[in-house]
Scaffold this motif. Structure first.
Motif, PDB file in Angstrom:
ATOM      1  N   LEU A 109      37.237  36.715  37.359  1.00  0.00           N
ATOM      2  CA  LEU A 109      36.650  36.220  36.121  1.00  0.00           C
ATOM      3  C   LEU A 109      35.756  37.279  35.483  1.00  0.00           C
ATOM      4  O   LEU A 109      35.789  37.481  34.260  1.00  0.00           O
ATOM      5  N   GLY A 110      34.957  37.975  36.289  1.00  0.00           N
ATOM      6  CA  GLY A 110      34.076  39.006  35.760  1.00  0.00           C
ATOM      7  C   GLY A 110      34.846  40.153  35.130  1.00  0.00           C
ATOM      8  O   GLY A 110      34.452  40.676  34.081  1.00  0.00           O
ATOM      9  N   ALA A 111      35.960  40.554  35.750  1.00  0.00           N
ATOM     10  CA  ALA A 111      36.773  41.631  35.193  1.00  0.00           C
ATOM     11  C   ALA A 111      37.361  41.238  33.848  1.00  0.00           C
ATOM     12  O   ALA A 111      37.502  42.066  32.943  1.00  0.00           O
ATOM     13  N   ALA A 112      37.699  39.954  33.700  1.00  0.00           N
ATOM     14  CA  ALA A 112      38.233  39.483  32.424  1.00  0.00           C
ATOM     15  C   ALA A 112      37.147  39.457  31.351  1.00  0.00           C
ATOM     16  O   ALA A 112      37.379  39.864  30.205  1.00  0.00           O
ATOM     17  N   LEU A 113      35.950  38.997  31.706  1.00  0.00           N
ATOM     18  CA  LEU A 113      34.875  38.866  30.723  1.00  0.00           C
ATOM     19  C   LEU A 113      34.247  40.204  30.368  1.00  0.00           C
ATOM     20  O   LEU A 113      33.921  40.459  29.206  1.00  0.00           O
TER      21      LEU A 113
ATOM     22  N   VAL B  78      43.930  37.860  32.375  1.00  0.00           N
ATOM     23  CA  VAL B  78      44.014  36.844  33.417  1.00  0.00           C
ATOM     24  C   VAL B  78      44.792  35.671  32.844  1.00  0.00           C
ATOM     25  O   VAL B  78      44.359  35.057  31.867  1.00  0.00           O
ATOM     26  N   GLY B  79      45.951  35.382  33.433  1.00  0.00           N
ATOM     27  CA  GLY B  79      46.799  34.303  32.948  1.00  0.00           C
ATOM     28  C   GLY B  79      46.233  32.933  33.258  1.00  0.00           C
ATOM     29  O   GLY B  79      45.241  32.774  33.978  1.00  0.00           O
ATOM     30  N   TRP B  80      46.901  31.914  32.709  1.00  0.00           N
ATOM     31  CA  TRP B  80      46.380  30.559  32.867  1.00  0.00           C
ATOM     32  C   TRP B  80      46.416  30.093  34.316  1.00  0.00           C
ATOM     33  O   TRP B  80      45.573  29.288  34.738  1.00  0.00           O
TER      34      TRP B  80
ATOM     35  N   LEU C  18      43.154  28.697  36.143  1.00  0.00           N
ATOM     36  CA  LEU C  18      43.144  27.373  36.767  1.00  0.00           C
ATOM     37  C   LEU C  18      42.667  27.470  38.214  1.00  0.00           C
ATOM     38  O   LEU C  18      41.871  26.633  38.685  1.00  0.00           O
ATOM     39  N   ALA C  19      43.131  28.515  38.932  1.00  0.00           N
ATOM     40  CA  ALA C  19      42.695  28.706  40.327  1.00  0.00           C
ATOM     41  C   ALA C  19      41.185  28.950  40.395  1.00  0.00           C
ATOM     42  O   ALA C  19      40.507  28.437  41.296  1.00  0.00           O
ATOM     43  N   ILE C  20      40.653  29.710  39.440  1.00  0.00           N
ATOM     44  CA  ILE C  20      39.211  29.959  39.415  1.00  0.00           C
ATOM     45  C   ILE C  20      38.457  28.648  39.203  1.00  0.00           C
ATOM     46  O   ILE C  20      37.455  28.358  39.877  1.00  0.00           O
ATOM     47  N   GLY C  21      38.946  27.823  38.260  1.00  0.00           N
ATOM     48  CA  GLY C  21      38.303  26.535  38.016  1.00  0.00           C
ATOM     49  C   GLY C  21      38.330  25.640  39.239  1.00  0.00           C
ATOM     50  O   GLY C  21      37.331  24.985  39.581  1.00  0.00           O
ATOM     51  N   ILE C  22      39.470  25.610  39.925  1.00  0.00           N
ATOM     52  CA  ILE C  22      39.584  24.804  41.139  1.00  0.00           C
ATOM     53  C   ILE C  22      38.652  25.339  42.221  1.00  0.00           C
ATOM     54  O   ILE C  22      38.026  24.579  42.965  1.00  0.00           O
TER      55      ILE C  22
END
Length: 299
Positions: free
Chosen positions: A106-110, A116-118, A122-126
């Motif tokens: 998530l940090g690399a994306a932000l 980072v695909g959906w 979704l895995a990060i949210g879970i």
């Protein structure tokens, strides 16, 4: 397989280190523990870096600034993590720390704009749902100890993101030695205003054992990168959670509640899936940080 065994060995070493540190609870102040452990680990890591011929201080200003940021994050992370470790079951703290592959993605994306695909989102949210099952905030919010554990994850994420921006020529062992030295110096300066407790053979053995196992963990980690394929050996990091469960039960008599175990399993599953997706994208010819063709992006 050799790389996988080395990775599991490094997880054993790091978990034993945590066990030694946690066992000092009540024997001496935390800053005293950080100072003494820092002295032992810094010396051993420096000797290891010299033995490997990997200690090189020459670097450009950009890399020096990133190392400074990394050291600062390491200092704060060490304090927060050990504070949580002293007051929470070993397995609970270790399980929260397993959020790192997810927070790094998530940090690399932000921060870096990496794709980072959906599925991974979704895995990060879970994974965050699993984390909430472990810390279980009550009506008054997170407990201070759970807050320390989560803060340590944030600091380690910042530390590792800074590391990813360093030039390839910067020696990883040099970075490791400087990070250990920074924790030692910071803790030592802060410990001047703390009343140190007298030490007996047990406390000396625990501090010495902690320093040795930290050095062993880093040594095995370096060996992993030399003999193992990163995408194959990375999932074996999660064996550290199994060792934390075992040692927490044997040494401290702690066994996590069912919701904690469920949360740890969810975090591990989400992290493993994230690593799997990253590997699949790499095999498809597109690294996660590269804009993907539409056909791959839909997958």
């Amino acid at each position: 397989m050799r790389g996988a065994l080395l990775m599991m060995g490094s997880m054993v070493a790091f978990t034993v280190n945590d066990t030694c540190i946690k066992a000092t609870h009540g024997m001496m102040p935390l800053l005293q523990v950080l100072t003494l452990r820092g002295a032992v680990s810094t010396l051993l890591l420096y000797l290891l870096a010299l033995y490997l011929g990997a200690f090189r201080l020459r670097m450009n200003r950009h890399d020096a600034g990133l190392i400074g940021l990394r050291c600062l994050a390491e200092i704060v992370a060490a304090y927060f993590y050990l504070t949580a470790l002293m007051n929470m079951p070993l397995a609970n703290v270790t399980a929260v720390l397993q959020m790192l592959p997810l927070t790094m993605t998530l940090g690399a994306a932000l921060v870096f704009g990496e794709y980072v695909g959906w599925r991974r989102l979704l895995a990060i949210g879970i994974g965050f749902v699993g984390m909430l099952l472990i810390v279980r905030p009550g009506p008054e919010g997170f407990s201070p100890d759970a807050g320390y554990a989560l803060a340590s994850v944030g600091c380690v994420t910042l530390r590792d993101l800074a590391t990813r921006r360093m030039s390839p020529g910067v020696s990883s062992m040099t970075v490791t030695v400087l990070s250990a030295l920074s924790v030692f110096v910071a803790a030592g300066l802060a410990a001047i205003w703390v009343d140190w407790a007298p030490m007996d053979r047990t406390s000396l053995a625990l501090i010495g054992g902690s320093g040795v196992f930290v050095m062993l963990g880093y040594l095995l980690s370096v060996m992993v990168m030399r003999v193992g394929e990163v995408s194959f050996v990375s999932p074996f990091r999660y064996t550290g959670l199994l060792w934390a469960l075992l040692l927490g039960w044997l040494v401290f008599g702690d066994w996590p509640q069912p919701l904690t175990l469920l949360g740890a399993a969810i975090i591990a599953a989400a992290g493993l899936f994230t690593l799997y997706r990253s590997r699949k994208l790499a095999e498809a010819g597109a690294e996660p940080g590269v804009a993907l063709p539409a056909k791959i992006r839909r997958t």
